[in-house]
Enzyme design. Structure first.
Site, PDB file in Angstrom:
ATOM      1  N   LYS A   1       7.083  15.482 -87.316  1.00 10.01           N
ATOM      2  CA  LYS A   1       7.961  15.564 -86.149  1.00 10.01           C
ATOM      3  C   LYS A   1       7.748  16.875 -85.387  1.00 10.01           C
ATOM      4  O   LYS A   1       7.866  16.912 -84.162  1.00 10.01           O
ATOM      5  CB  LYS A   1       9.427  15.406 -86.575  1.00 10.01           C
ATOM      6  CG  LYS A   1       9.744  14.027 -87.155  1.00 10.01           C
ATOM      7  CD  LYS A   1       9.517  12.927 -86.130  1.00 10.01           C
ATOM      8  CE  LYS A   1      10.056  11.588 -86.588  1.00 10.01           C
ATOM      9  NZ  LYS A   1       9.981  10.554 -85.552  1.00 10.01           N
TER      10      LYS A   1
ATOM     11  N   ALA B   1      11.769  -1.058 -81.653  1.00  8.25           N
ATOM     12  CA  ALA B   1      13.056  -1.404 -81.017  1.00  8.25           C
ATOM     13  C   ALA B   1      13.727  -2.603 -81.685  1.00  8.25           C
ATOM     14  O   ALA B   1      14.659  -3.178 -81.139  1.00  8.25           O
ATOM     15  CB  ALA B   1      12.850  -1.662 -79.526  1.00  8.25           C
TER      16      ALA B   1
ATOM     17  N   TYR C   1       7.472  14.687 -93.397  1.00 13.24           N
ATOM     18  CA  TYR C   1       8.233  14.111 -92.274  1.00 13.24           C
ATOM     19  C   TYR C   1       8.514  15.205 -91.238  1.00 13.24           C
ATOM     20  O   TYR C   1       8.275  15.024 -90.041  1.00 13.24           O
ATOM     21  CB  TYR C   1       9.533  13.498 -92.795  1.00 13.24           C
ATOM     22  CG  TYR C   1      10.440  12.953 -91.712  1.00 13.24           C
ATOM     23  CD1 TYR C   1      10.209  11.699 -91.145  1.00 13.24           C
ATOM     24  CD2 TYR C   1      11.525  13.693 -91.241  1.00 13.24           C
ATOM     25  CE1 TYR C   1      11.041  11.203 -90.151  1.00 13.24           C
ATOM     26  CE2 TYR C   1      12.350  13.200 -90.247  1.00 13.24           C
ATOM     27  CZ  TYR C   1      12.113  11.955 -89.702  1.00 13.24           C
ATOM     28  OH  TYR C   1      12.925  11.472 -88.708  1.00 13.24           O
TER      29      TYR C   1
ATOM     30  N   ALA D   1       6.967  17.996 -90.760  1.00 13.39           N
ATOM     31  CA  ALA D   1       5.719  18.429 -90.122  1.00 13.39           C
ATOM     32  C   ALA D   1       5.252  17.411 -89.088  1.00 13.39           C
ATOM     33  O   ALA D   1       4.780  17.772 -87.996  1.00 13.39           O
ATOM     34  CB  ALA D   1       4.639  18.641 -91.179  1.00 13.39           C
TER      35      ALA D   1
ATOM     36  N   SER E   1      12.733  14.799 -84.311  1.00  6.97           N
ATOM     37  CA  SER E   1      13.845  14.978 -85.264  1.00  6.97           C
ATOM     38  C   SER E   1      14.222  16.454 -85.263  1.00  6.97           C
ATOM     39  O   SER E   1      13.358  17.322 -85.035  1.00  6.97           O
ATOM     40  CB  SER E   1      13.391  14.578 -86.668  1.00  6.97           C
ATOM     41  OG  SER E   1      14.284  15.091 -87.643  1.00  6.97           O
TER      42      SER E   1
ATOM     43  N   ASP F   1       1.528  -2.766 -84.819  1.00  2.53           N
ATOM     44  CA  ASP F   1       1.652  -1.610 -85.705  1.00  2.53           C
ATOM     45  C   ASP F   1       1.081  -0.421 -84.940  1.00  2.53           C
ATOM     46  O   ASP F   1      -0.143  -0.300 -84.795  1.00  2.53           O
ATOM     47  CB  ASP F   1       0.869  -1.876 -87.002  1.00  2.53           C
ATOM     48  CG  ASP F   1       0.946  -0.699 -87.968  1.00  2.53           C
ATOM     49  OD1 ASP F   1       1.306   0.420 -87.533  1.00  2.53           O
ATOM     50  OD2 ASP F   1       0.640  -0.902 -89.157  1.00  2.53           O
TER      51      ASP F   1
HETATM   52  P1  NAP Z   1      14.894   2.526 -88.643  1.00  3.98           P
HETATM   53  O1  NAP Z   1      16.283   2.012 -88.536  1.00  3.98           O
HETATM   54  O2  NAP Z   1      14.258   2.622 -89.974  1.00  3.98           O
HETATM   55  O3  NAP Z   1      13.974   1.664 -87.652  1.00  3.98           O
HETATM   56  C1  NAP Z   1      12.605   1.949 -87.564  1.00  3.98           C
HETATM   57  C2  NAP Z   1      11.978   1.110 -86.469  1.00  3.98           C
HETATM   58  O4  NAP Z   1      10.602   1.494 -86.355  1.00  3.98           O
HETATM   59  C3  NAP Z   1      12.001  -0.377 -86.743  1.00  3.98           C
HETATM   60  O5  NAP Z   1      12.176  -1.046 -85.518  1.00  3.98           O
HETATM   61  C4  NAP Z   1      10.592  -0.650 -87.295  1.00  3.98           C
HETATM   62  O6  NAP Z   1      10.092  -1.984 -87.031  1.00  3.98           O
HETATM   63  C5  NAP Z   1       9.784   0.327 -86.484  1.00  3.98           C
HETATM   64  N1  NAP Z   1       8.509   0.702 -87.089  1.00  3.98           N
HETATM   65  C6  NAP Z   1       8.285   1.316 -88.272  1.00  3.98           C
HETATM   66  N2  NAP Z   1       6.967   1.479 -88.463  1.00  3.98           N
HETATM   67  C7  NAP Z   1       6.335   0.947 -87.372  1.00  3.98           C
HETATM   68  C8  NAP Z   1       4.999   0.804 -86.981  1.00  3.98           C
HETATM   69  N3  NAP Z   1       4.000   1.242 -87.741  1.00  3.98           N
HETATM   70  N4  NAP Z   1       4.728   0.189 -85.793  1.00  3.98           N
HETATM   71  C9  NAP Z   1       5.724  -0.258 -84.993  1.00  3.98           C
HETATM   72  N5  NAP Z   1       7.022  -0.143 -85.321  1.00  3.98           N
HETATM   73  C10 NAP Z   1       7.323   0.439 -86.504  1.00  3.98           C
HETATM   74  O7  NAP Z   1      14.776   4.010 -88.025  1.00  3.98           O
HETATM   75  P2  NAP Z   1      15.742   4.809 -87.029  1.00  3.98           P
HETATM   76  O8  NAP Z   1      16.715   5.561 -87.836  1.00  3.98           O
HETATM   77  O9  NAP Z   1      16.208   3.913 -85.938  1.00  3.98           O
HETATM   78  O10 NAP Z   1      14.711   5.885 -86.461  1.00  3.98           O
HETATM   79  C11 NAP Z   1      14.045   5.743 -85.219  1.00  3.98           C
HETATM   80  C12 NAP Z   1      13.330   7.044 -84.899  1.00  3.98           C
HETATM   81  O11 NAP Z   1      14.261   8.124 -84.885  1.00  3.98           O
HETATM   82  C13 NAP Z   1      12.256   7.432 -85.931  1.00  3.98           C
HETATM   83  O12 NAP Z   1      11.156   8.001 -85.285  1.00  3.98           O
HETATM   84  C14 NAP Z   1      12.966   8.453 -86.789  1.00  3.98           C
HETATM   85  O13 NAP Z   1      12.077   9.328 -87.422  1.00  3.98           O
HETATM   86  C15 NAP Z   1      13.822   9.148 -85.752  1.00  3.98           C
HETATM   87  N6  NAP Z   1      14.973   9.846 -86.319  1.00  3.98           N
HETATM   88  C16 NAP Z   1      15.923   9.163 -87.037  1.00  3.98           C
HETATM   89  C17 NAP Z   1      16.998   9.870 -87.562  1.00  3.98           C
HETATM   90  C18 NAP Z   1      18.076   9.197 -88.363  1.00  3.98           C
HETATM   91  O14 NAP Z   1      18.913   9.913 -88.956  1.00  3.98           O
HETATM   92  N7  NAP Z   1      18.153   7.866 -88.406  1.00  3.98           N
HETATM   93  C19 NAP Z   1      17.085  11.253 -87.368  1.00  3.98           C
HETATM   94  C20 NAP Z   1      16.101  11.898 -86.650  1.00  3.98           C
HETATM   95  C21 NAP Z   1      15.047  11.194 -86.124  1.00  3.98           C
HETATM   96  P3  NAP Z   1      10.325  -3.236 -88.063  1.00  3.98           P
HETATM   97  O15 NAP Z   1      11.815  -3.508 -88.023  1.00  3.98           O
HETATM   98  O16 NAP Z   1       9.534  -4.357 -87.515  1.00  3.98           O
HETATM   99  O17 NAP Z   1       9.885  -2.738 -89.397  1.00  3.98           O
END
Ligand code: NAP
Length: 249
Positions: A162, A16, A158, A160, A145, A66
């Site tokens: 999801k 978050a 990725y 797979a 996703s 993590d």
């Molecule tokens: P993002 O902007 O890259 O943010 C990722 C977040 O996850 C950051 O807060 C990060 O923390 C945290 N994170 C990563 N690895 C972690 C771990 N091992 N333990 C705890 N926290 C971790 O990604 P987003 O676009 O907001 O995506 C959020 C979710 O939506 C993901 O599951 C992604 O696959 C899904 N999603 C995204 C999209 C898209 O187009 N953006 C589409 C479909 C699904 P730090 O800041 O501390 O690194």
């Protein structure tokens, strides 16, 4: 439409510190939920999320963990229970992606994706479920996703990971329904976050043209769907994958 109230509820939102996770945390905080803001490395951004929550009149705390490591995921849930009294809502949002040909990936890269996206979700669920079962209530929302529904070229592992989250959601929902715990997933389309920063402006424009609604989604589009799933309006909804993609698939 009546505005949902989550006053008195405690929510853990993984990942978050930015992007979709931050938006989800703010949508839940707006209607009164107390939020445990999880992050992995970016403490400054996690603090910013908490600051925005407080500006909305909400409360919460930040927890570094993590989630791909079982004991850290457990510590996240235990900390929320200890410091906030309980966990009513768990949103498994933290995730990573890597774009490229499958044949160019190495073992470390696919392990990382599976460990964060799929195992991280399992880790957090396992740590919270006993607590929720003993209270006979709870709500879990997993962020998967649209590629977990249909698969994407150059995002094979990725997709797979999801898809696994989607099926885990459906199965866990059946197992936990008798304990009054609902488990659903939101499958976002292309959302405007740092995850998509690698796109050039031409690639971005081309992708926007493929989306029937003509734009990328934003964090609020996903956050509001999560809010619906956490509220009274979804009281009889469990085991569902809600796709939020502007009509793309
Ligand atoms: P993002 O902007 O890259 O943010 C990722 C977040 O996850 C950051 O807060 C990060 O923390 C945290 N994170 C990563 N690895 C972690 C771990 N091992 N333990 C705890 N926290 C971790 O990604 P987003 O676009 O907001 O995506 C959020 C979710 O939506 C993901 O599951 C992604 O696959 C899904 N999603 C995204 C999209 C898209 O187009 N953006 C589409 C479909 C699904 P730090 O800041 O501390 O690194």
């Amino acid at each position: 439409m009546k505005v949902e109230s989550l006053k008195g509820k405690v929510a853990v939102v993984t990942g978050a510190s930015r992007g979709i996770g931050r938006s989800i945390a703010l949508e839940l905080a707006k209607v009164g939920a107390t939020i445990a803001v999880n992050y992995k490395s970016n403490e400054g951004e996690a603090k910013k999320t908490l600051k925005y929550i407080k500006e909305l009149g909400g409360i919460g705390l930040i927890v570094k963990a993590d989630i791909s490591i079982y004991n850290e995921a457990k510590l996240l849930i235990d900390t929320a229970i200890e410091q906030l009294g309980r966990v009513d809502i768990l949103v498994n949002n933290a995730g990573i992606s890597k774009v490229g040909l499958f044949m160019d990936m190495n073992e470390e890269e696919w392990n990382q994706i599976i460990d964060v996206n799929f195992k991280g979700t399992i880790n957090c669920c396992h740590s919270v479920v006993k607590h929720m079962v003993s209270r006979k209530c709870g709500c879990i929302v997993n962020i998967s996703s649209m590629w977990g529904n249909v698969g994407a070229s150059c995002e094979t592992v990725y997709s797979a990971s999801k898809g696994a989250v989607n099926l885990f959601t459906r199965a866990l929902a059946k197992e936990l329904a008798p304990s009054n715990i609902r488990v659903n997933a939101v499958a976002p389309g292309v959302i405007d976050t740092e995850m998509n920063n690698w796109l050039s402006s031409e690639e971005r424009k081309a992708l926007e043209e493929e989306i029937p609604m003509g734009r990328f989604g934003n964090g609020q589009d996903v956050g509001k769907t999560v809010l619906f799933l956490c509220g009274e309006g979804a009281a009889y909804t469990t085991g569902q994958i809600i796709t939020v993609d502007g009509g793309m698939i």
